[in-house]
Design an enzyme around this catalytic site. Structure first.
Site, PDB file in Angstrom:
ATOM      1  N   GLY A  20      -1.497  -4.125   1.266  1.00  0.00           N
ATOM      2  CA  GLY A  20      -1.483  -5.388   0.541  1.00  0.00           C
ATOM      3  C   GLY A  20      -2.335  -6.391   1.304  1.00  0.00           C
TER       4      GLY A  20
ATOM      5  N   GLY B 225      -3.329  -9.488   0.110  1.00  0.00           N
ATOM      6  CA  GLY B 225      -3.233 -10.845  -0.422  1.00  0.00           C
ATOM      7  C   GLY B 225      -2.942 -11.835   0.688  1.00  0.00           C
TER       8      GLY B 225
ATOM      9  N   GLY C   7      -0.415 -10.443   3.360  1.00  0.00           N
ATOM     10  CA  GLY C   7      -1.003  -9.342   4.108  1.00  0.00           C
ATOM     11  C   GLY C   7      -2.090  -9.796   5.053  1.00  0.00           C
TER      12      GLY C   7
ATOM     13  CG  ASP D  85      -5.066  -5.114  -2.152  1.00  0.00           C
ATOM     14  OD1 ASP D  85      -4.195  -5.896  -1.745  1.00  0.00           O
ATOM     15  OD2 ASP D  85      -5.371  -5.019  -3.367  1.00  0.00           O
TER      16      ASP D  85
ATOM     17  NE  ARG E 200      12.930 -14.688  -1.937  1.00  0.00           N
ATOM     18  CZ  ARG E 200      13.284 -15.945  -1.700  1.00  0.00           C
ATOM     19  NH1 ARG E 200      14.248 -16.486  -2.434  1.00  0.00           N
ATOM     20  NH2 ARG E 200      12.697 -16.645  -0.765  1.00  0.00           N
TER      21      ARG E 200
ATOM     22  CB  THR F 281       6.933  -8.966   2.991  1.00  0.00           C
ATOM     23  OG1 THR F 281       5.767  -8.699   2.204  1.00  0.00           O
ATOM     24  CG2 THR F 281       6.624  -8.747   4.463  1.00  0.00           C
ATOM     25  CB  THR F 282       7.550  -6.005  -1.859  1.00  0.00           C
ATOM     26  OG1 THR F 282       6.391  -5.502  -1.196  1.00  0.00           O
ATOM     27  CG2 THR F 282       7.255  -6.171  -3.336  1.00  0.00           C
TER      28      THR F 282
ATOM     29  CG  HIS G  36      14.848 -12.786   1.538  1.00  0.00           C
ATOM     30  ND1 HIS G  36      14.773 -13.936   2.289  1.00  0.00           N
ATOM     31  CD2 HIS G  36      13.622 -12.621   0.979  1.00  0.00           C
ATOM     32  CE1 HIS G  36      13.554 -14.438   2.205  1.00  0.00           C
ATOM     33  NE2 HIS G  36      12.840 -13.657   1.397  1.00  0.00           N
TER      34      HIS G  36
END
Length: 308
Positions: A6, A8, A11, A31, A86, A116-117, A173
């Site tokens: 990733g 973005g 990342g 990516d 989320r 982290t997604t 989270h």
């Protein structure tokens, strides 16, 4: 070697932080967008040259190029948009994470995975199932960010450095996270002894809503806080620091919870989350923690069968 899947904002920021901290001398960015990881890698190599860092970045569009990585950081997935929770990302990101997990198992079978997604806890579960790895090697990034936010807002109220505060945030989270002021300390003194009840409420509310507030203000989700926090976790793993941090891991009976990824304090070292630390909670705190865990269970139950 570290691979970041990733390229973005999160990342790329994470990759930069990894280089600045000198955690590894080779970092691969992957990516699906043609040219994006290659361009980020080139820019980051220029950064390394300017700062005199012994770090080399490689950009790729092929997951096979993670071969040889002992740490894989996954930031890929659709980002939150203003007004989106989320939880609304659940279905959109599950396919992405599952496919990446299968490739990690194939190309980096001995790696530790930091994810982290969002929605984080559910995606940690999907990654755990997809890789088939022990729970210690699939870690959701969450608590370092949530705890850092709690420390920041409490520090603002107290007029002290956030570095003086050891924050505790448990559970999900997301909007059902459970900040615990009574277990968050300033050199042994809990926050609920230093702040008034109304101040505690404000700190908790600001912590829970911080991510949504950032997205509302600038139109996209946070990247600097996550990048810094992931790099801190990566350093603990790569250098076998045995450092206690808060992260989302699948519990195996701790806190009375089984097979659910939950944000709790863990000890991070070469093998990943080598130990789960159980915080002693009062009756009311246990009830709030249970509510937060139940919010995660509901998300897991809404996943298609193939992810469970």
């Amino acid at each position: 070697m570290i691979t970041v899947i990733g390229s973005g904002r999160v990342g790329a920021t994470t990759a930069a932080m990894l280089g600045l901290l000198g955690i590894d001398n080779k970092i691969v960015l992957i990516d699906i967008v043609k040219g994006l990881p290659q361009g980020e890698a080139l820019d980051l190599n220029h950064m390394s040259s300017i700062l005199g860092l012994d770090v080399y970045y490689v950009g790729s569009n092929d997951n096979a190029d993670m071969r040889g990585s002992d740490l894989v950081i996954v930031t890929a997935g659709l980002a939150r948009k203003p007004g989106m929770t989320r939880e609304q990302l659940l279905g959109q990101n599950a396919d992405i994470v599952y496919g990446i997990g299968k490739d990690i198992a194939k190309y980096a079978p001995d790696s530790v995975v930091i994810l982290t997604t969002n929605p984080l806890d559910a995606m940690t579960y999907v990654m755990w199932k997809a890789t088939g790895f022990p729970r210690e090697r699939v870690i959701g990034f969450s608590g370092v960010l949530d705890g850092g936010r709690l420390a920041f807002y409490a520090g603002q109220k107290l007029g002290i450095s956030p570095a003086s505060i050891i924050p505790i945030v448990l559970g999900q989270h997301g909007e059902s996270m459970f900040p615990v002021p009574s277990k968050s300390f300033v050199y042994g003194v809990p926050l609920d002894k230093l702040l008034k009840p109304e101040e505690i409420k404000e700190v908790v509310d600001e912590t829970v809503k911080a991510g949504a507030r950032i997205t509302e203000l600038r139109g996209f989700s946070s990247n600097w806080g996550p990048g810094a926090g992931v790099a801190l976790m990566a350093k603990a793993v790569k250098r076998d620091e045995r450092r206690a941090l808060i992260a989302s891991v699948v519990l195996k009976g701790e806190y009375g919870v089984t097979d659910v990824p939950v944000e709790v304090p863990v000890v991070l070292g070469r093998g990943g989350a080598v130990k789960v630390l159980e915080v002693e909670l009062g009756a009311e705190e246990k009830a709030k923690f249970a509510q937060s865990v139940e919010a995660i269970r509901k998300l897991l139950n809404s996943l298609p069968d193939k992810y469970r």
